[in-house]
Design a protein around this motif. Sequence first.
Motif, short mmCIF file in Angstrom:
data_model
loop_
_atom_site.label_atom_id
_atom_site.label_comp_id
_atom_site.label_asym_id
_atom_site.label_seq_id
_atom_site.Cartn_x
_atom_site.Cartn_y
_atom_site.Cartn_z
N ARG A 135 0.84 -1.20 0.00
CA ARG A 135 0.00 0.00 0.00
C ARG A 135 0.88 1.25 0.00
N PHE A 136 1.94 1.25 0.79
CA PHE A 136 2.83 2.41 0.81
C PHE A 136 3.51 2.61 -0.55
N VAL A 137 3.93 1.50 -1.20
CA VAL A 137 4.56 1.61 -2.52
C VAL A 137 3.59 2.24 -3.51
N ASP A 138 2.32 1.84 -3.45
CA ASP A 138 1.33 2.43 -4.35
C ASP A 138 1.23 3.94 -4.14
N TYR A 139 1.11 4.34 -2.88
CA TYR A 139 1.01 5.77 -2.60
C TYR A 139 2.30 6.51 -3.01
N LEU A 140 3.43 5.90 -2.75
CA LEU A 140 4.71 6.53 -3.10
C LEU A 140 4.81 6.74 -4.61
N LYS A 183 4.40 7.93 5.78
CA LYS A 183 5.80 8.38 5.66
C LYS A 183 6.46 8.50 7.03
N GLU A 184 5.68 8.65 8.08
CA GLU A 184 6.24 8.69 9.43
C GLU A 184 6.69 7.31 9.88
N THR A 185 6.15 6.28 9.22
CA THR A 185 6.52 4.90 9.56
C THR A 185 7.55 4.34 8.61
N PHE A 186 7.42 4.64 7.32
CA PHE A 186 8.29 4.06 6.30
C PHE A 186 9.36 5.07 5.87
N ALA A 187 10.61 4.59 5.76
CA ALA A 187 11.72 5.36 5.18
C ALA A 187 11.94 4.85 3.76
N ALA A 226 13.62 10.73 -1.75
CA ALA A 226 14.02 10.09 -0.50
C ALA A 226 13.56 10.89 0.69
N ASN A 227 13.38 10.17 1.82
CA ASN A 227 13.19 10.81 3.12
C ASN A 227 14.15 10.20 4.14
N THR A 250 12.23 5.05 14.86
CA THR A 250 11.54 6.09 15.62
C THR A 250 10.09 6.27 15.17
N ALA A 251 9.56 5.27 14.45
CA ALA A 251 8.16 5.37 13.97
C ALA A 251 7.22 5.47 15.16
N PRO A 252 6.12 6.21 15.01
CA PRO A 252 5.17 6.37 16.12
C PRO A 252 4.64 5.01 16.58
N ALA A 253 4.59 4.85 17.89
CA ALA A 253 4.10 3.58 18.44
C ALA A 253 2.63 3.35 18.12
#
Length: 714
Positions: free
Chosen positions: A43-48, A163-167, A180-181, A231-234
């Motif tokens: 899902r993240f790849v799709d959004y990216l 994006k706060e979870t995935f680099a 990149a982030n 450091t992703a949000p818990a």
Amino acid sequence: MLAAWAILFTYGIGGILNVLSDGSTYLKKDYFQTPDFAAQLDRFVDYLSLFELNALPIEAAKARLEVTADEIEAYRYRFGDAPQRLEELREDYDARISEAKASGAQSVAEFYAAERDRKIEEVTLEFTSDEAVRTKLLKEKEAAVEDHYRSLERQRAEFRTLKETFAYRFTNIETGETFANATFDRGETLFIREYRTLTTEDRPFYFYYAEPRLFTADAGVFEGKIGVWKTAPATSVVMERYNDFHKERIAFFAYVVLAALALLGCVRLYRKASIPELAASVEAKLEGPYAGVPMDVRTIAFVVSGVAAVGLLFSADEMLAAGSLAGRIGEALSHLLLTAGVVSLTLLQARLLRSRIDSRASWRSALAYRATQRLKAAFRIRSVAAQAFLQLAFAFLLGAGLVMVGIDDEMIVVYIPMVLILGIPLAWFVVKRVGYFNRIALHARQLAQGNLNGDLPVQGKSALATLAADVNTLAAGVKSSRSEQAKSERLKTELVTNVSHDLRTPLTSIITYTKLLKQELVTEEDRAAYIEIIDRKSQRLKALIDDLFEASKMASGHTRLAKERIDLVQLLQQTLAENNEAIQSSALQFRVATPEEPVYALVDGQKLWRVFDNLIGNCLKYALEHTRVYIAVIAKSDQAVISFKNVSKYELNENVDELFERFKRGDASRHTEGSGLGLAIARSIVELHEGSLTLDVDGDLVKAAVTLPIERQA
């Protein structure tokens, strides 16, 4: 003990099922190897790809819009050709204009006229100018693109959260542009996946439904990495599942080990505690109350409880999935007890179902079977069923029509003809049929009470008319039965009287002459005469009792025939020879006509001789003196007829069938000797040979005919 075994069994089976369902997940190294994380990553790849790697500004998307000649042609003729559309416009607006003028609204009429002229101009322009159509189509496509981008904005917020979870760090292989982030140089991530060639042309997730080429024209090929921030949000979905996975895996393995131990304990308890005997005793106690439950209800209950049991077994690990075991121990125990109860119920239903599943009678008690039988019974007389269902259909239509009238008053115009055409004839038909049925029912009640006055009218050829005819037939049968009963009572009375008379007469003589023999002054000559009389009367009494016994055997069907192949002509001649002395001493002339060839039949010679002897004896007793007796044997294709004709000295009743009754004689005064059983016995003997004995009376002429099946020589 049985409850403990059920709990252990449920816990053990639940563990096995959860190993099968979840084992592949919890045997993974960590959460990042599970299908759940793979779905989040995709899902993240799709959004990216949509929002960064292949991002396309809205103005660029609009600039790529095109209108083809085929689209222009399809747009023009979507509602028909030019003459057709213009004609429809004129008809529509002319009607509105006329209505507005009729109501005095001149301004409204002018508005409709202007609108009509404008639309006519637009339609004319569509069919004469390609550019005008192209402009319209471009505006529609641009509006659709704008709608699509507005919908993407709602998904952009979710992308920012992810994006706060995935680099990530990707480079376009063709252009060298980097997105990149993260740098991935300082151990910032918990997980990293590398992509050598990432292409997004085959991902339909973000394609604009009408113009996919807008978003695939510049789709690039990328290489790079995606990771999960340490450091992703818990509170993110990925981190919550990452943290829960380790706890769930520990709980899962603990559950599996406990389930294995439970199964071992279950097996040992099964052997030591005689679980089958305990289950059988419970089954025996429930069999009585459960016996009345139909088989299909049993089957459905078994399936429902089985599905519920399987669902509860597969969800058993959820009670230990998240949180501490101590915090959820109560919920886990409740779930275990509930599952054990449902599993026990399923197993018990299986035993009760198995005990009856092979019984045809049990399946005949099923609701489905009974409903099928009711339907078969309803359609046994198809005309009645068809009329009933047709009446129900008409009644339903009338009811539905009434509801429609309640919804829309204008439906009254349709409903009134429906009532006149369907309702009134249907009501008249039902009233007429119900009246006819009530008449039949009342007549049947009168018939049951013994009132046989009159017959029902048979109207038409319907099932009710057939029922009325059947009731009339039953009434006629009851009348005939009453007549036969009265006749039977009369014959029974005569039977008792005749038996008493015929038995008392010789018995009285025997008693009288026995008393005379006891006297001392009786001479030897008188003594000899008395003994002779006693002997003759005793023989008479014996013959009477023998005939009575023989008639009783014939009536009860206990007589057995010793059949053999016998010449009927020879048997008749033998019988005549044995009666020759009586024939010669009588004042009768016997005329016998027999065929020259033998007439063979498969018969009991001794019993058939008795038939011939009885008929010849009747001729000697009851034929008028100085007349002729005619006896003839006639052989036909498959049967032989032996006839005896004589003129009776006594006046006979027209009902000759009474002569076949027991103790009936040709002389009503009973002056002649005889038991009155001869013809009854003779008829029974002939019927045992599958033949018939008939008696016809024409005035004083009496004809008896014996018909027997014969055998032809091969």
